[in-house]
Design a protein around this motif. Sequence first.
Motif, short mmCIF file in Angstrom:
data_model
loop_
_atom_site.label_atom_id
_atom_site.label_comp_id
_atom_site.label_asym_id
_atom_site.label_seq_id
_atom_site.Cartn_x
_atom_site.Cartn_y
_atom_site.Cartn_z
N ASP A 7 49.55 48.42 35.57
CA ASP A 7 49.77 48.10 36.93
C ASP A 7 48.36 48.26 37.80
N CYS A 8 48.04 47.20 38.14
CA CYS A 8 46.48 47.07 38.81
C CYS A 8 46.28 46.41 39.96
N ASP A 9 44.91 46.88 40.46
CA ASP A 9 44.59 45.78 41.61
C ASP A 9 43.25 45.20 41.37
N ASN A 10 43.44 44.36 40.33
CA ASN A 10 42.13 43.70 39.69
C ASN A 10 41.41 42.78 40.63
N THR A 11 40.18 42.82 40.78
CA THR A 11 39.27 42.03 41.60
C THR A 11 37.95 41.65 40.91
N ILE A 12 37.85 41.61 39.37
CA ILE A 12 36.85 41.40 38.85
C ILE A 12 36.42 40.10 38.97
N GLY A 13 35.07 39.98 39.07
CA GLY A 13 34.34 38.74 39.53
C GLY A 13 34.45 38.36 41.01
N LEU A 14 35.08 39.11 41.91
CA LEU A 14 35.21 38.83 43.31
C LEU A 14 33.75 39.34 44.03
N GLU A 16 31.34 41.64 45.91
CA GLU A 16 31.39 43.02 46.28
C GLU A 16 32.67 43.66 46.07
N LYS A 17 33.41 43.45 44.91
CA LYS A 17 34.50 44.04 44.52
C LYS A 17 34.37 44.68 43.21
N ASP A 18 35.03 45.71 42.88
CA ASP A 18 35.10 46.49 41.96
C ASP A 18 35.52 45.70 40.79
N VAL A 19 35.11 46.00 39.61
CA VAL A 19 35.35 45.17 38.19
C VAL A 19 36.03 46.13 37.13
N ASP A 20 36.45 47.44 37.36
CA ASP A 20 36.96 48.23 36.29
C ASP A 20 38.47 47.90 35.90
N ASP A 21 39.26 47.30 36.80
CA ASP A 21 40.63 46.69 36.30
C ASP A 21 40.37 45.88 35.51
N GLY A 22 39.60 44.88 35.81
CA GLY A 22 39.43 43.59 34.78
C GLY A 22 39.00 44.08 33.55
N LEU A 23 37.95 44.97 33.29
CA LEU A 23 37.45 45.50 31.97
C LEU A 23 38.32 46.57 31.59
N ALA A 24 39.41 47.08 32.22
CA ALA A 24 40.38 47.56 31.45
C ALA A 24 41.36 46.90 30.87
N PHE A 25 41.76 45.77 31.64
CA PHE A 25 42.66 44.62 30.97
C PHE A 25 42.04 44.05 29.90
N LEU A 26 40.65 43.79 29.54
CA LEU A 26 39.84 43.32 28.60
C LEU A 26 40.02 44.32 27.26
N PHE A 27 39.90 45.54 27.62
CA PHE A 27 40.02 46.65 26.51
C PHE A 27 41.48 46.57 26.01
N LEU A 28 42.39 46.49 26.74
CA LEU A 28 43.49 46.25 26.25
C LEU A 28 43.87 45.21 25.50
N LEU A 29 43.41 44.09 25.70
CA LEU A 29 43.44 42.84 25.13
C LEU A 29 42.84 42.90 23.86
N LEU A 48 46.78 41.62 48.19
CA LEU A 48 47.52 41.48 47.14
C LEU A 48 47.31 40.00 46.55
N GLU A 49 47.07 39.02 47.61
CA GLU A 49 46.76 37.86 47.01
C GLU A 49 45.52 37.40 46.29
N GLU A 50 44.60 38.37 46.45
CA GLU A 50 43.49 38.38 45.83
C GLU A 50 43.51 39.05 44.39
N THR A 51 44.35 40.16 44.51
CA THR A 51 44.25 40.87 43.35
C THR A 51 45.23 40.12 42.31
N TYR A 52 46.36 39.39 42.87
CA TYR A 52 47.34 38.88 41.85
C TYR A 52 46.50 37.40 41.38
N SER A 53 45.70 36.61 42.07
CA SER A 53 45.02 35.65 41.83
C SER A 53 43.97 35.86 40.73
N THR A 54 43.33 36.86 41.08
CA THR A 54 42.32 37.25 39.89
C THR A 54 42.95 37.57 38.59
N THR A 55 43.93 38.20 38.49
CA THR A 55 44.47 38.66 37.32
C THR A 55 45.07 37.24 36.64
#
Length: 304
Positions: A7-14, A16-29, A48-55
Motif C-alpha cells: 500500500d503506497c503513494d508512489n511518485t518515482i520519476g515525478l 521534485e517527488k520522492d522515489v522511495d515507494d518505487g524503489l521498494a516496489f522494485l525490491f519486492l519485484l 491520488l491521480e499521480e500516485t496511481y498513474s505512476t504505479t
Amino acid sequence: MKKVILDCDNTIGLEEKDVDDGLAFLFLLGREDIDLMAVTSVFGNSSLEETYSTTEKMLNDFKLEDKIKHFKGAAEAGDYDTEAAEYLAKAAAENNNEITLIAVGPLSNLYAAWKIDNNFFKNLKEIIIMGGVTEPLQFGDETIDELNFSCDPEAAEKVLKSEVPVALMSGNLCLAARFGEKSWRRVNRSKNKAVRAYIKDKIDHWYEYSSEIIGLTGFYMWDVVAVVYMTAPEIFPYNKRKFVSSVEDLKSGSIKTDKAEGRLQDAGVINLPSTIIDTKRFKDIVFAAWDKIDITPEGYADAE
C-alpha cells in the motif's frame, strides 16, 4: 512464498517527488520468495491521480499489468469508499493470517478496509509500516514535516492500535538508510544493466534535489526500510512498545510509547526498531534484489 500487498503513494520519476515507494516496489519485484499479490495506491507524496498513474506506468514498464493487481484508494483523509479498501478486506478474509501488508503512505486504505470488515486486522499475518517520528527530523535549520500519519491521523491511530503484529519503521530509524555517493556508484556497477539504467533515470533528479534539502549527498530510502525489514528482521533491534499516541499527537506524526507488557499481536503493542544494526548488509540485500529482477523494462533493452 510470502504473500504480500504493498500500500503506497508512489511518485518515482515525478519532478521534485520522492522515489522511495518505487524503489521498494522494485525490491519486492526482485525477491523470489515474495508473492506480490497487489499494489493499492493512496494519496500522500502527491495526489491520488499521480500516485496511481505512476504505479500504473511501472506495472506497464515491467509488463506486469496482467500479473499484479492494482487498485485505486483514498484521495484524501475521509475518502474511504474505494476499490482498494474493498480489495484489502476481501483478500485478508480469503487468505486468513497469510498476508503481510506493507503500508508506506497514509493509512487511509487500511482504516477503510477495517470499516468494511471489523475483522480485517485480525485476518492479516502482520503489518509493516513506515511513518511517524520519535523526535523531529532536523536537517540544519530546517525541520522536515512528517507526511504519512499526519495526512490521516484518525486512520493512523486505528491501525497502530489494532490487534495484529505491527512493526513500525519511524522516520528517525530510516535516517540510517541513506542512498549516497557509494550507492550511486554501485548502481553504475550493477550486474543488471537494464534495471540499473531504469533506476538511474528515475532517481537522477531526486538525487540532486534531495541533496540540497538534506544538506548531504543523496536521499533517504524511507520506504525501502520497511520491505527490507520484512525479509531481514534480524538486522533491526527488537523493541516491543505500547503505542499510546493520540489523534492529536498524530497530526504531527509524533510517536509516543510506553513499556509494553503484552504480546505483539495485542492491540497497540508494536515493534519499534531504533536503528539498522548492519547498514552494509542492508544495502547488499537491496542491491541483490534489484539485480535479480528478470524483466527488462520497456525501452531499456539496449542497456542489456
